[in-house]
Design an enzyme around this catalytic site. Structure first.
Site, short mmCIF file in Angstrom:
data_model
loop_
_atom_site.label_atom_id
_atom_site.label_comp_id
_atom_site.label_asym_id
_atom_site.label_seq_id
_atom_site.Cartn_x
_atom_site.Cartn_y
_atom_site.Cartn_z
N GLU A 158 46.75 45.11 37.43
CA GLU A 158 47.12 46.36 36.64
C GLU A 158 47.81 47.07 37.76
O GLU A 158 48.57 47.82 37.17
CB GLU A 158 46.45 47.34 35.88
CG GLU A 158 45.93 46.20 34.73
CD GLU A 158 44.60 46.51 34.35
OE1 GLU A 158 43.78 47.89 34.56
OE2 GLU A 158 44.33 45.92 32.94
N SER A 179 37.53 39.79 29.88
CA SER A 179 37.21 39.68 28.89
C SER A 179 35.35 39.07 29.17
O SER A 179 34.80 38.55 28.65
CB SER A 179 38.15 38.65 27.67
OG SER A 179 39.35 39.56 28.01
N ASN A 194 34.30 48.67 35.03
CA ASN A 194 36.17 49.38 36.28
C ASN A 194 36.28 49.88 34.55
O ASN A 194 36.35 49.33 33.96
CB ASN A 194 36.68 47.55 36.22
CG ASN A 194 38.57 48.56 36.90
OD1 ASN A 194 38.49 50.13 36.11
ND2 ASN A 194 39.36 47.87 36.40
N TRP A 195 36.05 51.64 34.36
CA TRP A 195 36.22 51.82 33.73
C TRP A 195 37.87 51.96 33.60
O TRP A 195 38.03 53.18 32.59
CB TRP A 195 36.03 53.21 33.71
CG TRP A 195 34.04 53.41 33.18
CD1 TRP A 195 33.28 52.01 33.24
CD2 TRP A 195 33.05 54.50 33.63
NE1 TRP A 195 31.98 52.06 33.69
CE2 TRP A 195 31.95 53.60 33.95
CE3 TRP A 195 33.40 55.88 33.55
CZ2 TRP A 195 30.49 54.71 33.66
CZ3 TRP A 195 32.33 56.70 33.57
CH2 TRP A 195 30.70 56.05 33.82
N LYS A 196 38.39 51.94 34.22
CA LYS A 196 40.02 51.63 34.17
C LYS A 196 40.90 53.77 33.63
O LYS A 196 39.96 54.23 34.11
CB LYS A 196 40.68 50.95 33.27
CG LYS A 196 40.28 49.58 33.29
CD LYS A 196 41.24 48.23 32.50
CE LYS A 196 40.71 47.15 32.59
NZ LYS A 196 41.60 45.99 32.55
N GLY A 205 41.86 42.20 29.71
CA GLY A 205 41.89 43.01 28.17
C GLY A 205 41.90 41.80 27.43
O GLY A 205 42.42 42.77 25.81
N HIS A 261 44.07 44.65 42.22
CA HIS A 261 43.77 45.01 40.94
C HIS A 261 44.88 45.03 40.54
O HIS A 261 45.93 44.99 40.32
CB HIS A 261 43.05 46.29 40.12
CG HIS A 261 42.79 45.42 38.42
ND1 HIS A 261 43.73 45.58 37.53
CD2 HIS A 261 41.51 45.23 38.22
CE1 HIS A 261 42.48 45.08 36.43
NE2 HIS A 261 41.66 45.18 36.73
N GLU A 270 39.86 37.32 38.98
CA GLU A 270 40.50 37.99 37.89
C GLU A 270 41.94 36.75 37.15
O GLU A 270 42.84 37.60 37.53
CB GLU A 270 40.71 39.08 37.72
CG GLU A 270 39.68 40.00 38.46
CD GLU A 270 39.47 41.24 37.61
OE1 GLU A 270 38.43 41.71 36.76
OE2 GLU A 270 40.26 42.13 38.23
N GLY A 298 35.63 45.11 32.73
CA GLY A 298 36.45 46.36 32.03
C GLY A 298 36.28 46.89 30.71
O GLY A 298 34.98 47.00 31.09
C1 PEP Z 1 39.11 44.81 34.72
O1 PEP Z 1 39.35 45.99 34.63
O2 PEP Z 1 39.04 43.99 35.57
C2 PEP Z 1 38.71 43.42 33.57
C3 PEP Z 1 38.12 42.00 34.10
O3 PEP Z 1 39.22 43.91 32.52
P1 PEP Z 1 38.36 43.37 30.56
O4 PEP Z 1 36.49 42.85 31.05
O5 PEP Z 1 38.35 44.21 29.68
O6 PEP Z 1 39.03 41.93 31.09
#
Ligand code: PEP
Length: 254
Positions: free
Chosen positions: A97, A211, A10-12, A171, A95, A165, A232
């Site tokens: 976010e 993470s 997931n490049w966000k 993050g 998600h 998640e 992410g």
């Molecule tokens: C995500 O965006 O779903 C995610 C798990 O981000 P990260 O790996 O940066 O924690």
């Protein structure tokens, strides 16, 4: 049915169109050759069409990070399942976010899940608890509620992937432990068995996200309950992402 390991990046809201192309170029051939894992890249909307062309003929699949639930109409700034279907196989929905910054409720997520499936897109549905909920021992209550509402009146389907998640791990650099994640994923599988049926619950891929890096992926992926990861930050570096996918192939292949 054997559950094929699954890693999605997931490049966000990262990468300009040029940066997105470069990132794909940097890993395309090596990622393509890893056969034992289903690999999905979820770049920003604006790069989907270009990346679709770059991935043509490869084993790497494309996903979007969000969508609206109507197929067309006066929804300025939104993207519909019909539009995504031309380029993508997957779409991330729910998600944290989106829930947190854009006010997405379980009711909206439920409509999006239905719209995605009706339009032949496979949702990657994210669920997870906040830190205070985790500390209060309410993880199962929160996740049970999210799953029941997000999948309300959704017919049993193999065309969905679930990502656990924990919000406190996204993050933050503070990942859950493999055991913690596996226990919650087992709980999610039990809920799916109740909601749908045991067969589908056994077949569906359930990922961990939060993470994940090349240094901790082994801890998660060596848990039989965990079928892969939604990655992410670590999906924005070619070598890091390749290492995550390679380790997944090696460990799940053993
Ligand atoms: C995500 O965006 O779903 C995610 C798990 O981000 P990260 O790996 O940066 O924690």
């Amino acid at each position: 049915m054997m559950r094929i390991p699954f890693i999605a990046g997931n490049w966000k809201m990262n990468t300009t169109a040029a940066e997105a192309e470069k990132l794909v170029h940097d890993m395309l051939d090596r990622l393509d050759r890893i056969e034992e894992v289903e690999k999905v890249l979820c770049p920003p909307f604006i790069s989907l069409v270009t990346i679709r062309e770059l991935l043509k003929g490869s084993s790497i699949k494309l996903g979007a990070q969000n969508m609206w639930f109507e197929t067309k109409g006066a929804y300025t700034g939104e993207i519909s399942p019909l539009m995504l279907r031309e380029s993508c196989e997957f779409v991330i929905l729910g998600h944290s976010e989106r829930r947190r910054y854009f006010g997405e409720t379980d009711e909206i997520i439920n409509k999006k899940i239905k719209a995605a499936l009706e339009n032949k897109l496979k949702p990657i549905l994210c669920v997870g608890e906040r830190l205070e909920e985790n500390e209060a021992g309410r993880t199962e209550e929160v996740i049970g509620r999210q799953l029941n509402q997000d999948l309300n009146q959704v017919k049993p389907t193999h065309n969905i992937v679930i990502a656990y998640e924990p919000i406190w791990a996204i993050g933050t650099g503070k990942a859950a432990s493999g055991e913690q994640a596996a226990a919650t994923i087992k709980f999610i599988r039990d809920i799916l068995a109740e909601l749908w049926n045991k067969g589908i619950a056994q077949d569906l891929r359930i990922l961990y996200g939060g993470s994940v890096t090349s240094h901790n992926i082994a801890e998660f992926i060596s848990q039989p309950e965990i079928d892969g990861a939604l990655v992410g930050g670590s999906s924005l570096e070619a070598e890091e992402f390749l290492s995550i996918v390679n380790q997944t192939a090696e460990i799940k292949g053993d």
